[in-house]
Design an enzyme around this catalytic site. Structure first.
Site, PDB file in Angstrom:
ATOM      1  N   SER A  38      41.564  32.124  18.013  1.00 51.36           N
ATOM      2  CA  SER A  38      42.295  31.642  19.176  1.00 51.36           C
ATOM      3  C   SER A  38      42.681  30.167  19.048  1.00 51.36           C
ATOM      4  O   SER A  38      43.672  29.732  19.643  1.00 51.36           O
ATOM      5  CB  SER A  38      41.478  31.850  20.451  1.00 51.36           C
ATOM      6  OG  SER A  38      40.216  31.218  20.345  1.00 51.36           O
ATOM      7  N   ASP A  58      35.190  25.013  29.382  1.00 52.19           N
ATOM      8  CA  ASP A  58      35.574  25.420  28.026  1.00 52.19           C
ATOM      9  C   ASP A  58      35.839  24.163  27.204  1.00 52.19           C
ATOM     10  O   ASP A  58      36.868  23.503  27.360  1.00 52.19           O
ATOM     11  CB  ASP A  58      36.832  26.300  28.085  1.00 52.19           C
ATOM     12  CG  ASP A  58      37.268  26.791  26.697  1.00 52.19           C
ATOM     13  OD1 ASP A  58      36.744  26.292  25.677  1.00 52.19           O
ATOM     14  OD2 ASP A  58      38.166  27.652  26.647  1.00 52.19           O
ATOM     15  N   HIS A  81      38.506  25.258  23.408  1.00 53.42           N
ATOM     16  CA  HIS A  81      39.970  25.322  23.339  1.00 53.42           C
ATOM     17  C   HIS A  81      40.593  24.026  23.851  1.00 53.42           C
ATOM     18  O   HIS A  81      39.941  23.242  24.547  1.00 53.42           O
ATOM     19  CB  HIS A  81      40.479  26.524  24.128  1.00 53.42           C
ATOM     20  CG  HIS A  81      39.987  27.825  23.574  1.00 53.42           C
ATOM     21  ND1 HIS A  81      38.835  28.444  24.036  1.00 53.42           N
ATOM     22  CD2 HIS A  81      40.474  28.621  22.590  1.00 53.42           C
ATOM     23  CE1 HIS A  81      38.642  29.570  23.361  1.00 53.42           C
ATOM     24  NE2 HIS A  81      39.612  29.698  22.479  1.00 53.42           N
TER      25      HIS A  81
END
Length: 429
Positions: free
Chosen positions: A163, A408, A411
């Protein structure tokens, strides 16, 4: 009277310096060197550059250390050379530039996933979008979308990985798509393979999902229970058949290996689903898998037709104590980079970097590294934090109020840090 000593010709001195420099590079253990060099393919040695850089590096270092953290003087910029392949891009600093405007926003680019669209998700600050990376030794050119599209004319560019690599792909697409008329571009998204087409350029910018590069039982659909994931560390063909006939390949694999458990690895087929595996620590399993990938590259890729890049580790920022914020909650509420030179936190595993170096230095096909690790280490402010989604849904107010569990810090917001990764990528390209 003693006879005068004969002067050694300058050209001979330059050659000697060049030889010693080459030998030094060949045997160096400084992991940071992979920042800009192709491991096995060292370009022609230019004596005048070596002499100048030895002089300039110390001068630039002195200036940078004595200058304010957010300001680069014009004299320092004038002292630098234009970008060259072996510039140590990992050595430098982030500089705030309020006049710098990203090429896109999460409002203007229609191809950003909600996960990384931080402003759309309510992030109130914007300074994280106005920091520029300035290497000490050379000038890093700004990303030129027209040049990027011309470089891709008639070609396929494919980002392969997890990702985080998907974020780099989305960043690249958003940095060029606005130049293309609506009727001349298209996007086809898939769970595994997504393709953006620039029809007028006969070019594609693609992403292929392969979080381990090698095959696993969790490639798709993803197995949420980490303890049930099994890697087939000697197999890559299922994925690699999609990498054929691609002109530019950009690989990455890192974060999926760091799950806190030993990796269940398997040679051959998956007998009875979960039986017959062997557990290895993450660096050992990573090294075996990377050898499988490297063998495929060496036996399949024609370097005269395909260029191969490898994006290094994207650091995580899960422990605020790493940057001396003992009261912090991961990367939550961080609005500025951590500017201490050489900062290296617990979110980057040097054993993985060493595995990459040891495997790739034996490869026949040259690999160009996009070393994002050190420059991204400073960017504690660039993550999606609580301005993201999980399980396809935006975080609830209750979840946002608990950043210790829900922020998070893996990311990155877009636009943001991955734009600089692509700035480096285009400079090498």
């Amino acid at each position: 009277m003693k006879p005068p000593h004969a002067k050694v010709p300058l050209s001979i001195v330059a050659v000697v310096i060049c030889v010693f420099t080459f030998v030094g590079l060949l045997y160096t253990k400084d992991i940071g060197y992979i920042s800009s060099a192709t491991v096995l393919s060292i370009s022609s040695c230019k004596p005048e550059l070596i002499i100048d850089h030895q002089h300039k590096s110390s001068a630039v270092e002195k200036k940078v250390n004595s200058a304010p953290e957010e300001v680069l003087g014009s004299d320092e910029e004038e002292d630098k050379d234009e970008f060259y392949p072996h510039c140590r891009v990992d050595r430098g600093k982030w500089v705030f530039n309020s006049s710098f405007t990203p090429l896109y926003s999460d409002q203007t680019c229609p191809y950003l996933e909600r996960q990384v669209a931080c402003v759309k998700n309510g992030r109130p600050d914007s300074d994280y979008r106005h920091w520029e990376w300035k290497p000490d030794e050379c000038l890093l050119p700004r990303f030129d979308p027209k040049l990027a599209l011309e470089k891709l004319r008639g070609k396929r560019l494919m980002f392969v990985g997890d990702s985080l690599q998907r974020g780099q792909w989305e960043s690249f697409v958003c940095m060029v798509e606005f130049l293309i008329p609506a009727e001349e571009k298209s996007m086809k998204r898939g769970h595994v393979h997504s393709v953006f087409k620039a029809k007028g350029y006969n070019a594609t910018i693609e992403f292929y999902w392969a979080p381990y590069l090698v095959e696993s039982n969790s490639d798709f659909p993803i197995i949420g229970d980490i303890t049930k994931r099994i890697l087939r560390v000697d197999r890559v063909a299922k994925h690699a058949k999609h990498w054929m006939d691609v002109d530019i390949l950009v690989f990455n694999t890192y974060i999926w290996w760091l799950n806190g458990y030993n990796i269940k690895t398997l040679w051959g087929s998956f007998p009875n689903e979960e039986e017959g595996y062997e557990e290895l620590d993450a660096p050992s399993a990573y090294r075996v898998a990377l050898r499988t990938w490297a063998n495929w590259v060496d036996t399949t890729i024609d370097p005269n037709k395909t260029r191969v890049f490898f994006t290094t580790m994207s650091p995580t920022h899960m422990r605020s104590a790493d940057w001396n914020n003992k009261k912090g909650k991961r990367c939550f509420n961080e609005t500025r980079p951590y500017l201490k030179r050489g900062h290296w936190g617990t979110g980057s595993d040097k054993r993985i970097m060493e595995a990459v170096v040891s495997v790739t230095e034996r490869m026949q096909v040259p690999i160009t590294f996009i070393n994002i690790t050190q420059i991204s280490e400073y960017r504690i402010d660039g993550h999606t934090s609580v301005y993201t989604e999980t399980g396809g849904k935006l975080l609830t107010d209750e979840q946002k109020a608990d950043p210790q569990h829900y922020a998070d810090c893996i990311h990155w917001c877009l636009p943001g840090v991955p734009d600089t990764w692509n700035q480096l990528f285009l400079a090498y390209l």
